[in-house]
Design a protein around this motif. Sequence first.
Motif, PDB file in Angstrom:
ATOM      1  N   LYS A 190       0.925  -1.220   0.040  1.00 22.07           N
ATOM      2  CA  LYS A 190      -0.128   0.049   0.071  1.00 22.07           C
ATOM      3  C   LYS A 190       1.027   1.133  -0.029  1.00 22.07           C
ATOM      4  N   GLY A 191       2.040   1.194   0.804  1.00 25.47           N
ATOM      5  CA  GLY A 191       2.846   2.457   0.667  1.00 25.47           C
ATOM      6  C   GLY A 191       3.806   2.434  -0.398  1.00 25.47           C
ATOM      7  N   ILE A 192       4.033   1.566  -1.219  1.00 24.85           N
ATOM      8  CA  ILE A 192       5.197   1.735  -2.107  1.00 24.85           C
ATOM      9  C   ILE A 192       4.928   2.949  -2.945  1.00 24.85           C
ATOM     10  N   TYR A 193       3.820   3.269  -3.615  1.00 23.77           N
ATOM     11  CA  TYR A 193       3.920   4.339  -4.454  1.00 23.77           C
ATOM     12  C   TYR A 193       4.055   5.691  -3.825  1.00 23.77           C
ATOM     13  N   VAL A 194       3.489   5.733  -2.731  1.00 22.64           N
ATOM     14  CA  VAL A 194       3.560   6.977  -1.935  1.00 22.64           C
ATOM     15  C   VAL A 194       5.050   7.279  -1.449  1.00 22.64           C
ATOM     16  N   LYS A 195       5.826   6.142  -1.314  1.00 22.30           N
ATOM     17  CA  LYS A 195       7.278   6.408  -0.850  1.00 22.30           C
ATOM     18  C   LYS A 195       8.049   6.682  -2.167  1.00 22.30           C
ATOM     19  N   GLY A 196       7.600   5.953  -3.056  1.00 24.39           N
ATOM     20  CA  GLY A 196       8.536   6.098  -4.546  1.00 24.39           C
ATOM     21  C   GLY A 196       8.332   7.651  -4.754  1.00 24.39           C
ATOM     22  N   PHE A 197       7.047   8.139  -4.708  1.00 20.02           N
ATOM     23  CA  PHE A 197       6.474   9.628  -5.000  1.00 20.02           C
ATOM     24  C   PHE A 197       7.487  10.430  -4.222  1.00 20.02           C
ATOM     25  N   PHE A 198       7.581  10.443  -3.113  1.00 19.27           N
ATOM     26  CA  PHE A 198       8.331  11.221  -1.880  1.00 19.27           C
ATOM     27  C   PHE A 198       9.829  10.996  -2.288  1.00 19.27           C
ATOM     28  N   ASP A 199      10.389   9.896  -2.686  1.00 19.84           N
ATOM     29  CA  ASP A 199      11.772   9.579  -2.809  1.00 19.84           C
ATOM     30  C   ASP A 199      12.180  10.581  -4.314  1.00 19.84           C
TER      31      ASP A 199
END
Length: 440
Positions: A190-199
């Motif tokens: 669930k968090g993978i896209y959010v994390k990718g976005f912030f990275d």
Amino acid sequence: MRGYGVHFMKKIPLHIRIFIGMFLGIVLGLVSIFLHWGPFISDWIKPFGTIFINLLKLIAIPLILVSLISGVSNLKDISKLSRIGGKTISFYLVTTVIAIIVGLIAVNTIKPGNFLSKEKQVELSEKYAKDVNLKVTDAQKLKESGPLQVIVDIVPENIFGSMGSNRNMLQVIFFAIMFGIALIMVPEQKGIYVKGFFDGVNEVILKIVDIVMHYSPVGVFALIGALIVDFAGDDPKQALELFRALGVYAITVLLSLAAMILVIYPLFMRMFTHIKYKQFLKGIIPAQIMAFSTSSSAATLPVTMECAEKNLGIKEEITSFVLPLGATINMDGTSIHQAVTAVFIAQAFGHDLTIADQLMIIFTATLSSIGAAAVPSAGLITLVIVLGAIGVSPEGLALIIAIDRPLDMCRTIVNVTGDTVVASIVATTEDGFRKEPAMN
Ligand code: ASP
């Protein structure tokens, strides 16, 4: 020919170019005083300094928000975060308290306040009472809301409101850490896209920092030149006596600040890291110069992070957590300044301080340096908390307000240096170096 010139400039390391900018700025400032170029400087040179500071401030909030979210979530597990967080905050507190003690020893030994006669004190506080009013009202509010208000203020009621001003950086930090922790806690899918976005956004912002840094020698040149011209506007007929007392006071602050950089930090680096202190100082000089020219740890933060990562080789997962937090809560220079100034004003007002008062200064100066925003003159405002705690009238600020700016420039250097010392220590204990730091 021009192409060759640009190429040649690019070959000079950034910190040398910044030095050249600073040197030329000083020359310009001095020449301008003699040739009466004041209006020209403020119309045509100063704006470039303002643009530079604006650029730095512009990226401060996005940088903190995104780098902390990405930094915290990269730590992957909560136990690592609490370990690094615990270490970071402990070192921040210890260095702050040591800084205050250094300041107290210096000011109680040198006693700068005794260089001022009683008549002069009255005359001066009357003279400066007007200037200081605005800051005092601000500070008075702070004092009336009680000592724990500093902690209450960390928790924002609206994050968009907090992001509207660089003064609320601690609130943005609070939100970003909470967001980062929650991001670790949600299932990875669930968090993978959010994390990718912030990275990804983090990379973009760091690139913006790079671009802005190329402009920094010009910015520093304009800032210093304009500052010198502004200072010359000061009333030159001020009493010699005041100059002497203020001079001794300023020397007391500077000696204590120097003691941190020349004695305390080298000791910490020696005890907890393998980095040679000279090498360390060389690596962070751009950040120190930036701190000196902007008087703001927040504005300096992008440079501090760049120095820590590129020159000291500290991994981003450490810098992105330790440095933004440090810029906001770890202000060793500010806390020294608070201790020295509170005692100086008390001495100047003939107010004897007990041991209990001095302990009170340690406690309140710690809190108020944590609470001070990482912007110019912030320490001046929170000083009222310290003065109030030892029963000295905040009007006493009138004495020192005129020379606060140069001292602010110097204490900000120590603030930023302290942050990078702790970042190096935490990196050492966490295997946090990207490559082996230079050892010679
Ligand atoms: N100017 C300082 C800083 O930004 C804060 C202060 O002492 O006024 O670090």
